[in-house]
Design an enzyme around this catalytic site. Structure first.
Site, PDB file in Angstrom:
ATOM      1  N   GLU A 182      55.773 -97.735 -16.634  1.00 39.66           N
ATOM      2  CA  GLU A 182      55.346 -96.710 -16.452  1.00 39.66           C
ATOM      3  C   GLU A 182      54.004 -96.132 -16.916  1.00 39.66           C
ATOM      4  OE1 GLU A 182      58.464 -97.189 -17.524  1.00 39.66           O
ATOM      5  OE2 GLU A 182      59.377 -97.046 -15.462  1.00 39.66           O
ATOM      6  N   GLU A 215      68.963 -99.138  -6.631  1.00 42.45           N
ATOM      7  CA  GLU A 215      68.212-100.356  -6.964  1.00 42.45           C
ATOM      8  C   GLU A 215      67.835-101.407  -5.790  1.00 42.45           C
ATOM      9  OE1 GLU A 215      66.579-100.867  -9.890  1.00 42.45           O
ATOM     10  OE2 GLU A 215      67.884 -99.531 -11.107  1.00 42.45           O
ATOM     11  N   ARG A 222      64.051-101.901  -4.617  1.00 42.17           N
ATOM     12  CA  ARG A 222      63.626-103.331  -4.983  1.00 42.17           C
ATOM     13  C   ARG A 222      63.348-103.939  -3.628  1.00 42.17           C
ATOM     14  NH1 ARG A 222      65.133-105.003 -10.955  1.00 42.17           N
ATOM     15  NH2 ARG A 222      65.390-102.931 -11.716  1.00 42.17           N
ATOM     16  N   ASP A 260      63.860 -88.956 -13.480  1.00 41.10           N
ATOM     17  CA  ASP A 260      62.271 -89.263 -13.229  1.00 41.10           C
ATOM     18  C   ASP A 260      61.929 -89.168 -11.688  1.00 41.10           C
ATOM     19  OD1 ASP A 260      64.030 -91.501 -12.643  1.00 41.10           O
ATOM     20  OD2 ASP A 260      62.852 -92.912 -14.112  1.00 41.10           O
TER      21      ASP A 260
HETATM   22  C1  DMJ Z   1      61.598 -99.211 -12.107  1.00 40.85           C
HETATM   23  O1  DMJ Z   1      62.987-100.151 -11.603  1.00 40.85           O
HETATM   24  C2  DMJ Z   1      61.493 -98.218 -11.171  1.00 40.85           C
HETATM   25  O2  DMJ Z   1      60.213 -97.704 -11.272  1.00 40.85           O
HETATM   26  C3  DMJ Z   1      62.460 -97.041 -11.268  1.00 40.85           C
HETATM   27  O3  DMJ Z   1      62.241 -95.777 -10.904  1.00 40.85           O
HETATM   28  C4  DMJ Z   1      62.749 -96.810 -12.910  1.00 40.85           C
HETATM   29  N1  DMJ Z   1      61.997 -97.530 -13.814  1.00 40.85           N
HETATM   30  C5  DMJ Z   1      62.095 -99.026 -13.533  1.00 40.85           C
HETATM   31  C6  DMJ Z   1      61.344 -99.567 -14.385  1.00 40.85           C
HETATM   32  O4  DMJ Z   1      61.427 -99.068 -15.719  1.00 40.85           O
END
Ligand code: DMJ
Length: 634
Positions: free
Chosen positions: A522, A184, A188, A339
């Protein structure tokens, strides 16, 4: 694997050279006839050697197996059933829809100002109560502000940009106590700092940075890069936790202490280990320091070796074992923990200007696996959707089997956009993005690209329908799709949201967490990509429909300030509109991703050109560059 492949090539060459040389050195002779004979035998020997060499090559390829991807292999369509072909629209839209774009900007600015007034500096903002929280008792670590600063630049908000910049200038990580997620923080915060650096760096060829850099003071770009380096240093111990370079889950910046994921047998999440590459590689490029490049590439080497070991058509279980570097038996899915592994395969190829073909190969192989193993059509409306593969163990025999489960997380909805982006980059003729979109794609478009575009479009359409089918017009966290033989007893429908068991006392039960909408990006991310690449108005229409649903159910008003509003998630997307309950949280990705993608969906297509930028998984735009460092995966 890179070494193994290189060795194979070397041994093939050695083999053929040996034979040619062996036959091409007969004893010397003076007679003409013997000379002719020499030439004759030599040419037979050369032909035999060439024949044997070709036979050897094709035999060794066959023994690798059908699914093995050699560099630059062009894949063929592989969806096991047919789907509608999506035609290039008659009227291509490229200009901004100013009224809708400004409505989205208004939603963003209200969200930002609410945070500034009630929670400025904090990592998380609870929009209903106006309270905020930090991940460290030593104060915020920049999750919110750094996640949002690039959007303030894109919007041209000088004063607000300066407010955010001045706060970031004082930010330090190395004395902050607490457990910080490596993944994260990378996507971010490191992503946000690098994006701010790029947007503050004037580049005449880059339409966006020419505009945004005017908002920055001359020293800003450098300040953001210095901060990014500090943060990268603070994160780096996590990458040395095991012999396979798989980053440990959490780190305490003040001590460097690492924390494994004890809730999941200390295993490493696939997505978390493989979604730091765009950030660290761009940092390596900027600083010309290979250390960051290697640090990010090492998990990719490990994962590629693991993938080749399990031979799973490019798909991988969601957990890796840090003790062995191999996959650990677990679900295969495109949702949580899986994902962004798939997202970053194609984006790594895009980021380095389509030079690292190893990533295109991995991406194409994985998408072939997705099409063959995970994608299904719903029984009634033929909605194209994804599934998950779960391991089932028979209690008596202890035998394992794989079960397909019709579960699709909202998180999976990025995949439509990935397929559409990949369609352009998978094209062997262009091998680069076609920009701007043209009506005549016949010369350059192949069957695989067409199938990938169609799959991307249909998956995105399904994601949009998981919004429009509910009472609030918002999608749930998890949609369950009907599959043959799934034992579902409810009404005849294609998909549903899991319900809690009824209470014995007959009182109303709380909706399950699956029914929430927490302002995720998404689906609108895929709409933005689809629109930007095709100019098809349909994607804008869907995006506007979704934005209006957010406005209806997620808007938060303040009694003491009628002019101000913000947004919050909701508990049950299928609640009657009069009965909607909000959740006291405005996630940072609402501003950093959801509203950014919506804003760009209605902006002029030149606002942020996708042949100049690649988005990290938190929607931070990073420049596409020509790499000077070799990939270890080549
Ligand atoms: C985001 O923090 C990023 O896209 C991450 O890869 C997974 N999804 C969240 C938001 O849904």
């Amino acid at each position: 694997m890179a070494d193994v492949r290189r060795r194979k090539v070397a041994s093939r060459d050695g083999h053929s050279v040996e034979r040619v040389n062996g036959a091409a050195t007969p004893p010397l002779s003076r007679s003409r006839a013997r000379k002719w004979l020499k030439v004759f035998f030599a040419s037979i020997a050369v032909s035999c050697a060439v024949y044997l060499w070709i036979a050897y090559r094709s035999r060794s390829r066959a023994s690798i197996g059908e699914d093995e991807v050699a560099p630059n292999v062009i894949r063929k369509p592989s969806l096991p059933f047919s789907i509608p072909r999506h035609e290039v629209p008659k009227d291509i839209v490229r200009k901004a829809d100013t009224a809708k774009r400004e409505a989205i900007k208004d939603a963003f600015m209200n969200s930002w100002h609410s945070y500034v007034e009630m929670g400025f500096g904090a990592d998380e903002f609870n929009s209903i109560t106006g309270t905020s929280t930090n991940f460290s008792s030593d104060g915020g670590v920049g999750y919110f502000i750094v996640d949002v600063i690039d959007m303030l630049l894109i919007l041209g908000e000088q004063e607000e940009y300066e407010r955010a910049r001045d706060w970031i200038r004082k930010l330090r990580w190395n004395d902050k106590r607490g457990k910080f997620s490596v993944f994260e923080t990378t996507i971010r915060t490191l992503g946000g700092l690098l994006s701010a650096h790029a947007l503050c760096t004037p580049n005449e060829q880059n339409t966006l940075s020419v505009r945004t850099s005017k908002l920055c003071a001359p020293t800003d770009a450098n300040m953001f890069l210095t901060k990014a380096l500090d943060l990268a240093e603070a994160l780096s111990p996590a990458f040395g936790a095991n012999a396979y370079g798989l980053p440990e889950r959490e780190i305490d910046f003040s001590t460097g202490q690492l924390y494994a994921d004890v809730d999941n047998r200390r295993l490493i999440s696939l997505a978390e280990a493989t979604t730091v590459q765009l950030e660290f590689k761009y940092l390596a490029h900027l600083t010309d320091d290979e250390r960051w490049w290697r640090m990010a590439e090492r998990p990719m080497e490990t994962v590629r070796a693991a993938e080749q070991r399990v031979r799973s058509e490019g798909l991988l279980p969601i957990f890796l074992n840090p003790a062995t570097g191999m996959s650990s038996i677990s679900e295969v899915r495109l949702g949580s923990r899986g994902d962004s592994y798939y997202e970053y395969l194609i984006k790594q190829y895009v980021q380095t200007n389509a030079t690292e073909t190893a990533y295109l190969d991995m991406y194409q192989k994985a998408m072939m696996g997705v099409k063959r193993r995970l994608i299904r059509q719903s029984p009634v409306r033929k909605m194209l959707h994804t599934t998950e593969l779960h391991i089932r163990i028979d209690r008596q025999t202890r035998q394992q089997s794989i079960q397909t489960v019709g579960k699709q997380d909202h998180l999976v909805c990025f995949i439509g956009g990935s397929f559409m982006l990949g369609a352009l980059y998978s094209n062997p003729v262009l091998s680069k993005l076609t920009y701007p979109p043209t009506k005549d794609t016949s010369k350059t478009w192949n069957d695989l690209a067409q199938e990938d575009w169609d799959v991307g479009h249909e998956l995105t359409k399904t994601c949009v329908e998981t919004y429009s089918d509910t009472k609030t017009g918002l999608s749930p966290e998890i949609a369950m799709f009907r599959l043959e033989g799934d034992g579902y007893k409810g009404p005849e429908e294609d998909w549903y949201i899991k319900q809690p068991s009824p209470r014995i006392d007959g009182r109303k039960t709380e909706a399950l967490l699956d029914a929430r909408n927490i302002l995720r990006p998404e689906t609108v991310e895929s709409l933005f990509i689809g629109f930007h690449l095709s100019g098809d108005q349909q994607y804008r229409d869907w995006g506007w429909q979704i934005f209006q649903a957010f406005e209806r159910s997620c808007r938060v008003s303040y009694a003491n300030d009628a002019a101000r509003h913000s947004y919050a998630g909701i508990k049950d997307v299928d609640a009657e509109p009069s009965d909607v309950q909000q959740i006291d949280r405005m996630e940072t990705f609402w501003l950093a991703e959801t509203l950014k993608y919506l804003y760009l969906l209605f902006a002029d297509q030149d606002t942020l050109r996708m042949d100049q930028w690649v988005f990290n998984t938190e929607a931070h735009p990073l420049p596409i560059f020509q790499p000077t460092m070799d990939t270890g995966l080549a």
